[in-house]
Every structure is written in C-alpha cells, then in structure tokens.
Enzyme design. Sequence first.
Site, PDB file in Angstrom:
ATOM      1  N   GLY A  92     136.849 145.312 103.511  1.00  0.00           N
ATOM      2  CA  GLY A  92     135.365 144.905 103.743  1.00  0.00           C
ATOM      3  C   GLY A  92     135.246 143.465 103.087  1.00  0.00           C
ATOM      4  O   GLY A  92     134.529 142.681 103.764  1.00  0.00           O
ATOM      5  N   ASN A 108     124.968 149.053  98.621  1.00  0.00           N
ATOM      6  CA  ASN A 108     125.979 149.924  98.012  1.00  0.00           C
ATOM      7  C   ASN A 108     125.297 150.444  96.803  1.00  0.00           C
ATOM      8  O   ASN A 108     126.059 151.782  96.243  1.00  0.00           O
ATOM      9  CB  ASN A 108     127.368 149.127  97.824  1.00  0.00           C
ATOM     10  CG  ASN A 108     127.045 147.834  97.188  1.00  0.00           C
ATOM     11  OD1 ASN A 108     126.136 146.884  97.681  1.00  0.00           O
ATOM     12  ND2 ASN A 108     127.625 147.546  95.966  1.00  0.00           N
ATOM     13  N   SER A 161     134.992 149.164 106.199  1.00  0.00           N
ATOM     14  CA  SER A 161     136.252 149.180 105.050  1.00  0.00           C
ATOM     15  C   SER A 161     136.447 150.863 105.278  1.00  0.00           C
ATOM     16  O   SER A 161     135.641 151.737 104.903  1.00  0.00           O
ATOM     17  CB  SER A 161     135.940 148.742 103.806  1.00  0.00           C
ATOM     18  OG  SER A 161     136.717 149.001 102.783  1.00  0.00           O
ATOM     19  N   HIS A 193     138.359 152.699 103.124  1.00  0.00           N
ATOM     20  CA  HIS A 193     138.363 153.543 101.802  1.00  0.00           C
ATOM     21  C   HIS A 193     136.931 154.018 101.517  1.00  0.00           C
ATOM     22  O   HIS A 193     136.893 154.723 100.587  1.00  0.00           O
ATOM     23  CB  HIS A 193     138.820 152.753 100.806  1.00  0.00           C
ATOM     24  CG  HIS A 193     138.270 151.949 100.187  1.00  0.00           C
ATOM     25  ND1 HIS A 193     137.508 152.310  98.775  1.00  0.00           N
ATOM     26  CD2 HIS A 193     138.104 150.569 100.210  1.00  0.00           C
ATOM     27  CE1 HIS A 193     136.952 150.922  98.527  1.00  0.00           C
ATOM     28  NE2 HIS A 193     137.295 149.769  99.230  1.00  0.00           N
ATOM     29  N   CYS A 221     132.000 146.399  90.509  1.00  0.00           N
ATOM     30  CA  CYS A 221     132.385 144.881  90.349  1.00  0.00           C
ATOM     31  C   CYS A 221     131.778 144.389  89.065  1.00  0.00           C
ATOM     32  O   CYS A 221     132.173 143.495  88.404  1.00  0.00           O
ATOM     33  CB  CYS A 221     131.856 144.141  91.323  1.00  0.00           C
ATOM     34  SG  CYS A 221     132.050 144.947  93.150  1.00  0.00           S
TER      35      CYS A 221
HETATM   36  C1  LIG Z   1     132.973 148.480  99.198  1.00  0.00           C
HETATM   37  C2  LIG Z   1     132.156 147.364  99.706  1.00  0.00           C
HETATM   38  C3  LIG Z   1     132.657 146.000 100.244  1.00  0.00           C
HETATM   39  C4  LIG Z   1     134.033 145.750  99.787  1.00  0.00           C
HETATM   40  O1  LIG Z   1     134.957 146.367 100.585  1.00  0.00           O
HETATM   41  P1  LIG Z   1     136.605 146.307 100.128  1.00  0.00           P
HETATM   42  O2  LIG Z   1     137.283 147.127 101.426  1.00  0.00           O
HETATM   43  O3  LIG Z   1     136.556 146.974  99.120  1.00  0.00           O
HETATM   44  O4  LIG Z   1     137.088 145.072 100.093  1.00  0.00           O
HETATM   45  C5  LIG Z   1     131.921 145.334 100.828  1.00  0.00           C
HETATM   46  N1  LIG Z   1     130.630 145.541 101.045  1.00  0.00           N
HETATM   47  C6  LIG Z   1     130.028 146.533 100.724  1.00  0.00           C
HETATM   48  C7  LIG Z   1     128.685 146.916 100.837  1.00  0.00           C
HETATM   49  C8  LIG Z   1     130.850 147.838  99.857  1.00  0.00           C
HETATM   50  O5  LIG Z   1     130.228 148.785  99.487  1.00  0.00           O
END
Ligand SMILES: *Cc1c(COP(=O)(O)O)cnc(C)c1O
Length: 402
Positions: A70, A151, A199, A201, A324
């Site tokens: 992501g 998120n 993303s 995961h 983060c």
């Molecule tokens: C987790 C997340 C990301 C980052 O994705 P990664 O695959 O971990 O780099 C970006 N935006 C939002 C809203 C997320 O929840």
Amino acid sequence: MFVYADNAATTAVSKKVVDAMLPYFTEVYGNPSSLYSVGQKAKEVLEESREKVAAILGAKPREIYFTSGGSEADNQAIMSAAKAGAKKGKKHIISSKFEHHAVLHTLQALEKEGFEITLVDVHENGVVDPKEIEDAIREDTALVTIMYANNEIGTIQPIAEIGRICREKKVWFHTDAVQAISHVHINVEEQNIDMLSISAHKFHGPKGVGVLYVKGGIPVSNVIYGGAQERGKRAGTENLAGIVGLTVALEDAVANIDANNQHLAPLQERLIQGLSQIPYSELNGDRHTRVTSNVNFCFEGIEGESLLLLLDDKGVAVSSGSACTSGSLDPSHVLLAIGRPHEVAHGSLRISLGEDATEEQVDYIIKSVAEVIEYLRSFSPFWGDLISGKRNHVFAEHKEIA
Ligand SMILES: *Cc1c(COP(=O)(O)O)cnc(C)c1O
C-alpha cells in the site's frame, strides 16, 4: 482466551491463500521475463492475476500495476500525478488531515520541492465534506487524494461524490482504499476513481504486495527504476507467489463483503454498547459511517500504551493510535484531526475485529477493557485530579449513544 483484534494493522494469511501460493515457490518458479516454458508459465499466471484483479475493481488489465504494498502504491500514485501536473504548471495538491502517513509524508516531501498542499478538515465525525474539496480546487490543482476508509477510526468517505466533483473539474483523483476494499463494494469506473491503492496483507493475503490502479491516459512515473517489468513502470522481478496470494485473497474478500458485514455489524454494535458503559469514554468517528470491523474509543485519564500492554497480558491484541506512531509519544494525528484534545487522544484504543469474531470474544474484550481501565485509573494521579475536581473532565460521565 486469545483474541486477535488488530486486523487493521495486519491479518493472518488464510490457508486457502497459502495453498494457492505454494506452487509458485517450488514448481512455477521461473522468471516471467524468461522465454523458456517455466518462465512463460509464470508470465501467464501473472497476466491472469492482473486480469482477475482488474475485473474485481472494474478496471482494465493494463491499468493494474503490482507493487510492494500500500505504501508504495500511495507514493507512486501521488508522485505520478505531481510530476505530470508540474509539467503543466500545476503544483497544488488537495488531501485531508487524517490520511495514512504513506500519503501525508509523500505530500510533505513534495511540499519541500515547491508544491502547495491543502489538507481539508475531517470534522468531528471523521468524514470529509465533498463541498470543501470542491471549494479547495484551483486552476493549478494537480491531484485530490482522499482515503476510502480511515485506518484508525474506520470512517468511510463519500468517495463517489468526491470523484464526481474531480471529474467535473478535470482534476485527477486518487484514493487509498487499503482499509476499505474488504468492507465496501468498490468499482473505479462507477465511483469516478482515477487512481487507487490496496495492500494484500490487510485482507488475509501476504505482506509485501499491493496494487496500484491508474486509469488509462494518466501518465505513470517510476518510483523504482530498472527492468521493463509492469510495462516499464515498476522495475524488479515480479513477486509472483505474492501476486497469486493477493489475487486469491482479494477474490475471497470481495465475494464475502456482504456476509462479513452482516456478521460483524451486530458484534460492532455490542462492542460499542459495552465500552460505552465505561465512565468518561467516547466513541471516535461516526457511529454508522464506518467499516463494520472497527471500534475506536477514547478513555479519560488513561495512557493508551499501558492499556494495550495490560490487555496483551489478558490475551487481547489491540492497538492504540496507529502502528506507525506507537513508540513515539505524539498522540494520533487522526484523533487530533477529529478534535480530540491531547490528553484524551493519548487514551485511545482501536479494536479491529476479524471476520471470524464471536460474541464470546467481544464480551471478553469488553470485560478486559473495563477491568484494565479501572485498574489503571485506581493509581493515576491525572485521574485523581479529575475526580477531585482539580482538573475538568472533557467527556460526560455517560454519553447517550443513539
Ligand atoms: C496499512 C496501510 C497502508 C500501508 O500498506 P503497506 O502494504 O503496509 O505498505 C496504507 N494505507 C492505509 C490506509 C493502511 O491501512
């Protein structure tokens, strides 16, 4: 009991996804750029995956770019629009105050290079007002980027409406849909989305693989330079096992959106009702306009970090602020953006349920949170000041929830 309730941070890879990935480590391990058959077989699977992902999003296969996740997709979307905009003298970008850091920090980097960034408000309910986006658009606006679902607090944004405004004003529109794709039906064509990030995961796929969708006609710039993979726009030998895993996980997630929401909505309700019984607590973000997995509360007189560590001792895995920012003492920028004062923003708790969550688990979470909060407050000097009246409460003892 062990309850994993931090699915907004990451999810377990499903058995089905692992099984689908395995042959691509040991059998079809060829490089998709190689001309012999084990390479060509890999190439075929890569392009089939691209077609499947495109069909799910309502896009064309050539509009799909596989990335490392992501964050990379967000970076590439924004940098592409910024570079193309700058060539036409457009160096203004609109976003919101509560975006993911993959978006906010990319915008900060662009600001240092002379771009002007407008961050619109997200209001107390955690929802952007499309009218404010419309008012912020200027002649020199290169891009609007607004996340689909937040998120931390799970609130869902009026994406189709913002997309409509951007189309009308001829401004490109990107959305970070990482948290939304497994909860909301998304179709880039119908919802006027020019660029979108997801993303794997976050929906039971593997870590380190994601998708950037870019509508045909919008120039894409490299973030990673090198070979000719992804039509020359993203160099590096393709993570084929990961891409297959992403595709299977995405098919599963999207096919089950309605069933999962139906299962989760009453559990979310139960959790909100239960946690509201704790004195001097409040739900963060709109009650209804949120993904069904997310519940986020602030508790007065509590330090979020202590709360989550003591919950961990009880077998409950949740988060406070975002992954983060944990480790730093700054309160969440999302909670500050919805108007929470520093002292309550520190006492936040994010619970993100998995699709297999049960009523017993929810009740265990409520009981555990209530116990830990009572314990922490029992020796907190800050809490002492609140109950002795030396300090004013921010919240009411009990808030009526509609
Ligand atoms: C987790 C997340 C990301 C980052 O994705 P990664 O695959 O971990 O780099 C970006 N935006 C939002 C809203 C997320 O929840």
